[in-house]
Design a protein around this motif. Structure first.
Motif, PDB file in Angstrom:
ATOM      1  N   SER A   1      33.220  -7.756  20.699  1.00 30.96           N
ATOM      2  CA  SER A   1      31.787  -7.499  20.721  1.00 30.96           C
ATOM      3  C   SER A   1      31.011  -8.483  19.870  1.00 30.96           C
ATOM      4  CB  SER A   1      31.496  -6.083  20.236  1.00 30.96           C
ATOM      5  OG  SER A   1      31.930  -5.923  18.910  1.00 30.96           O
ATOM      6  N   THR A   2      31.471  -8.726  18.654  1.00 26.68           N
ATOM      7  CA  THR A   2      30.768  -9.620  17.749  1.00 26.68           C
ATOM      8  C   THR A   2      31.789 -10.399  16.954  1.00 26.68           C
ATOM      9  OG1 THR A   2      29.061  -7.947  17.524  1.00 26.68           O
ATOM     10  CG2 THR A   2      29.057  -9.715  15.910  1.00 26.68           C
ATOM     11  N   ASP A   3      31.590 -11.716  16.804  1.00 24.44           N
ATOM     12  CA  ASP A   3      32.636 -12.506  16.180  1.00 24.44           C
ATOM     13  C   ASP A   3      32.090 -13.816  15.651  1.00 24.44           C
ATOM     14  OD1 ASP A   3      35.738 -13.915  17.411  1.00 24.44           O
ATOM     15  OD2 ASP A   3      35.004 -13.557  15.409  1.00 24.44           O
ATOM     16  N   PHE A   4      32.610 -14.227  14.487  1.00 27.84           N
ATOM     17  CA  PHE A   4      32.353 -15.584  14.046  1.00 27.84           C
ATOM     18  C   PHE A   4      33.407 -16.433  14.714  1.00 27.84           C
ATOM     19  CE2 PHE A   4      29.235 -16.045  10.824  1.00 27.84           C
ATOM     20  CZ  PHE A   4      29.063 -14.777  10.331  1.00 27.84           C
ATOM     21  N   ILE A   5      33.003 -17.527  15.323  1.00 32.41           N
ATOM     22  CA  ILE A   5      33.968 -18.412  15.956  1.00 32.41           C
ATOM     23  C   ILE A   5      33.671 -19.838  15.580  1.00 32.41           C
ATOM     24  CG2 ILE A   5      34.630 -16.981  17.894  1.00 32.41           C
ATOM     25  CD1 ILE A   5      32.443 -18.051  19.496  1.00 32.41           C
ATOM     26  N   LYS A   6      34.722 -20.625  15.455  1.00 31.08           N
ATOM     27  CA  LYS A   6      34.520 -22.003  15.022  1.00 31.08           C
ATOM     28  C   LYS A   6      34.735 -22.962  16.180  1.00 31.08           C
ATOM     29  CE  LYS A   6      39.249 -22.732  13.427  1.00 31.08           C
ATOM     30  NZ  LYS A   6      40.104 -23.014  12.285  1.00 31.08           N
TER      31      LYS A   6
ATOM     32  N   ASP B   1      27.885   7.803   8.314  1.00 35.61           N
ATOM     33  CA  ASP B   1      28.376   7.847   6.935  1.00 35.61           C
ATOM     34  C   ASP B   1      28.305   6.473   6.270  1.00 35.61           C
ATOM     35  OD1 ASP B   1      28.850  10.515   7.219  1.00 35.61           O
ATOM     36  OD2 ASP B   1      31.007  10.334   7.552  1.00 35.61           O
ATOM     37  N   PHE B   2      28.553   5.438   7.062  1.00 36.70           N
ATOM     38  CA  PHE B   2      28.480   4.080   6.515  1.00 36.70           C
ATOM     39  C   PHE B   2      27.044   3.760   6.112  1.00 36.70           C
ATOM     40  CE2 PHE B   2      28.024  -0.561   7.097  1.00 36.70           C
ATOM     41  CZ  PHE B   2      28.983  -0.986   6.194  1.00 36.70           C
ATOM     42  N   LYS B   3      26.097   4.152   6.943  1.00 38.32           N
ATOM     43  CA  LYS B   3      24.691   3.913   6.620  1.00 38.32           C
ATOM     44  C   LYS B   3      24.294   4.662   5.353  1.00 38.32           C
ATOM     45  CE  LYS B   3      20.018   4.261   8.543  1.00 38.32           C
ATOM     46  NZ  LYS B   3      19.206   4.616   9.735  1.00 38.32           N
ATOM     47  N   THR B   4      24.744   5.917   5.242  1.00 37.35           N
ATOM     48  CA  THR B   4      24.445   6.709   4.040  1.00 37.35           C
ATOM     49  C   THR B   4      25.013   6.040   2.795  1.00 37.35           C
ATOM     50  OG1 THR B   4      24.435   8.773   5.316  1.00 37.35           O
ATOM     51  CG2 THR B   4      24.760   8.956   2.938  1.00 37.35           C
ATOM     52  N   ARG B   5      26.230   5.543   2.911  1.00 37.51           N
ATOM     53  CA  ARG B   5      26.889   4.886   1.778  1.00 37.51           C
ATOM     54  C   ARG B   5      26.141   3.619   1.383  1.00 37.51           C
ATOM     55  NH1 ARG B   5      32.194   5.388  -0.021  1.00 37.51           N
ATOM     56  NH2 ARG B   5      33.062   3.610  -1.155  1.00 37.51           N
TER      57      ARG B   5
ATOM     58  N   SER C   1      31.295   1.013  16.135  1.00 35.44           N
ATOM     59  CA  SER C   1      32.625   1.623  16.065  1.00 35.44           C
ATOM     60  C   SER C   1      33.708   0.566  15.916  1.00 35.44           C
ATOM     61  CB  SER C   1      32.888   2.456  17.333  1.00 35.44           C
ATOM     62  OG  SER C   1      32.756   1.639  18.492  1.00 35.44           O
ATOM     63  N   GLN C   2      33.407  -0.691  16.335  1.00 37.07           N
ATOM     64  CA  GLN C   2      34.410  -1.751  16.248  1.00 37.07           C
ATOM     65  C   GLN C   2      34.391  -2.501  14.925  1.00 37.07           C
ATOM     66  OE1 GLN C   2      32.170  -1.720  18.888  1.00 37.07           O
ATOM     67  NE2 GLN C   2      33.515  -0.734  20.381  1.00 37.07           N
ATOM     68  N   GLU C   3      33.213  -2.654  14.309  1.00 38.04           N
ATOM     69  CA  GLU C   3      33.138  -3.513  13.139  1.00 38.04           C
ATOM     70  C   GLU C   3      31.958  -3.182  12.249  1.00 38.04           C
ATOM     71  OE1 GLU C   3      32.822  -7.422  14.727  1.00 38.04           O
ATOM     72  OE2 GLU C   3      31.291  -6.819  16.143  1.00 38.04           O
TER      73      GLU C   3
ATOM     74  N   ASP D   1      39.100  -2.387   9.967  1.00 36.75           N
ATOM     75  CA  ASP D   1      39.884  -1.158   9.780  1.00 36.75           C
ATOM     76  C   ASP D   1      39.248  -0.182   8.800  1.00 36.75           C
ATOM     77  OD1 ASP D   1      41.719  -2.272  11.499  1.00 36.75           O
ATOM     78  OD2 ASP D   1      42.952  -3.111   9.905  1.00 36.75           O
ATOM     79  N   TRP D   2      37.966   0.003   8.872  1.00 37.71           N
ATOM     80  CA  TRP D   2      37.310   1.005   8.040  1.00 37.71           C
ATOM     81  C   TRP D   2      36.935   2.172   8.943  1.00 37.71           C
ATOM     82  CZ3 TRP D   2      33.155  -0.227   3.773  1.00 37.71           C
ATOM     83  CH2 TRP D   2      32.951   0.925   2.998  1.00 37.71           C
TER      84      TRP D   2
END
Length: 415
Positions: free
Chosen positions: A99-104, A186-190, A212-214, A179-180
């Motif tokens: 879905s989203t990635d840094f690529i070189k 919950d991530f937004k709250t944190r 959900s992926q990253e 892998d979180w």
């Protein structure tokens, strides 16, 4: 290649057999009295010829396609704009999601012209949550995706990138966490809770993205590397004086004490320790002031048992690195080594030779060493609270400053 040669040989044999068949028919006819070549014979020979040409063309096409398939990946990608980064299993490892990635760029292009790309459809405008940071107001998810980027770190917790953003025009650091297993809510709250607990010496996120992926976090880029790198530089003669090390220790302790006080109890998140405090996560500003990075970003699976006493232990290890020049990055158990030396009463032997040559005050170095050893006590309940550590280090720093003031007065009086 053996497989290709075998197939080619078989196909050539087939062509040869076809041509021989035609030739055989021709020989039989030649054994009979010569007659004019009929129309049927002309059509037959033309058919044989076209069949042979078609088979030969098929062979060439098959070999060309098979050759491209077996070509090395880097060669195939020469004409592509970018190629995906392959992550190892260390600072960083993580298969980037689709879905989203840094690529070189491919090997024929400079790594510094890497891009942060996306295969997903245009993300919603609210995909990137900008926190209370006026510097990045107006920053959009698409801006990050389209900005040149450079991989600067890779570890078990994720990968970090230096991003040259055009809108707004500034250099950012972006961390992707792998892998979180935490919900976006919950991530937004944190992240909002961490943003509320601001301290000037703790690098807080300017914006974040969660799916959900990253998880992506945007920070202000610090261009002077880390405390770890500065300590490594002392081995090649780079200066890192005692007073600078003492100030660094005091700043880290004060910052951690503040964060522990702010994040010790919350109905929504519970306590939030740093969870991954180490010298490589202490970044240096343009004026070489320390900034604690990655506070509270330890993936939940690893941070389930983390508490404030683990942060105290980690701070003790950093203090030992500052005092001894021995680094955990060298796969050394600095705490065990120091304790073993102290058991032999060789206290001076533990200190960095650069500090000894500088003439740093031995008494105050021993006092800081005692604080560090109390932090790395194997029994968590026996470790001091982080605010106590900050008070003790500040006391040592004040003594050092008074001593320096007295020395200046003495020098002026002697003139």
């Amino acid at each position: 290649m053996k497989h290709n040669s075998l197939v080619l040989g078989c196909l050539v044999s087939i062509i040869f057999h076809v041509l021989q068949t035609g030739k055989g028919d021709q020989t039989m006819e030649e054994s009979q009295p010569k007659k004019h070549i009929s129309t049927d014979q002309i059509l037959m020979f033309s058919g044989y010829f076209l069949l042979a040409m078609a088979v030969l063309l098929g062979i060439c096409l098959w070999l060309w396609r098979n050759g491209r398939k077996n070509q090395p990946a880097e060669s195939r990608d020469v004409n592509k704009k970018v190629a995906a980064v392959e992550d190892s299993d260390d600072f960083t490892d993580n298969p980037m999601s689709a879905s989203t990635d840094f690529i070189k760029t491919s090997k024929n292009m400079p790594e510094t012209s890497s891009e942060f790309s996306s295969e997903m459809a245009a993300p919603p405008s609210h995909a990137l949550v900008v926190l209370t940071s006026p510097e990045v107001n107006g920053l959009k998810f698409e801006d990050l995706l389209n900005s040149p980027a450079e991989l600067i770190g890779r570890g078990k917790g994720g990968s970090s990138y230096k991003v040259m953003c055009e809108n707004p025009r500034m250099i950012l650091a972006v961390k992707r966490i792998k892998d979180w297993e935490i919900s976006s809510r919950d991530f937004k709250t944190r992240m909002q809770r961490l943003d509320q607990a601001k301290h000037r010496s703790v690098l807080s996120a300017m914006a974040f993205y969660s799916s959900s992926q990253e998880k992506l976090l945007v920070f202000e880029y610090q261009n002077n590397g880390s405390l770890l790198r500065r300590l490594q530089g002392t081995r090649t003669g780079e200066a890192f004086e005692w007073i600078s090390r003492l100030n660094t220790a005091a700043t880290i302790a004060e910052s951690m004490a503040f964060m522990h006080g702010e994040l010790k109890n919350d109905a929504g998140t519970g306590i939030i320790p740093h969870g991954n405090l180490k010298s490589s996560n202490i970044l240096l500003t343009q004026t070489m002031e320390p900034r604690i990075s990655e506070y509270g970003l330890k993936p939940a699976a690893e941070a389930a048992t983390a508490d404030f006493t683990q942060d105290v232990y980690a701070l003790g290890v950093i203090l030992l690195e500052l005092l001894t020049g021995k680094l955990v990055a060298d796969e050394m158990d600095v705490a065990s080594w120091v304790v073993s030396v102290l058991r032999e009463e060789w206290t001076v032997e533990v200190f960095d030779r650069a500090l000894i040559r500088e003439g740093a005050n031995e008494e105050r170095m021993v006092n800081l060493l005692q604080v560090a050893v109390s932090c790395v006590n194997r029994s968590p309940p026996a470790r001091p609270a982080i605010n106590q550590v900050a008070v003790m280090i500040n006391g040592i720093r004040e003594e050092e400053e008074r001593s320096m003031d007295v020395s200046r007065v003495s020098v002026i009086s002697s003139r």
